[in-house]
Design a protein around this motif. Structure first.
Motif: not given
Length: 101
Positions: A1-17
């Motif tokens: 997984m690229t660094s961009g994808k990893i970052a997107a996953q982390h930020a996505t979880l915050a918005c999702y919650k």
């Protein structure tokens, strides 16, 4: 997984919650249409904060992530901003000028 994808996953979880508490119907729609995540580049933490403020002024869910400082980034540095899910035209008002990560 690229660094961009990893970052997107982390930020996505915050918005999702956050949105599961305030607008679960929007989250369910986003889940049905493929859960799009796009990683874009900014030049500074100040620019990231400015984009967060603009997104919030448009009533978009926006969450910045503070790095834990376990690797090469200083603890407490803002490294990622999640925006959405939301209609593409609204998100583009905030991020349309940015380049892909």
């Amino acid at each position: 997984m690229t660094s961009g994808k990893i970052a997107a996953q982390h930020a996505t979880l915050a918005c999702y919650k956050a949105l599961m508490k305030t607008n679960p119907q929007l989250v369910q729609h986003w889940e049905r249409i493929g859960q799009a995540k796009i990683a874009l580049r900014v030049n500074s933490e100040d620019e990231l904060l400015e984009l967060e403020a603009i997104a919030k002024s448009l009533n978009l869910c926006a969450r910045s992530i503070l790095d834990a400082g376990r690797t090469q980034i200083a603890a407490g540095s803002r490294t990622v901003l999640g925006i959405g899910p939301a209609p593409v035209d609204l998100i583009n008002q905030v991020t349309g000028h940015l380049k892909l990560l």
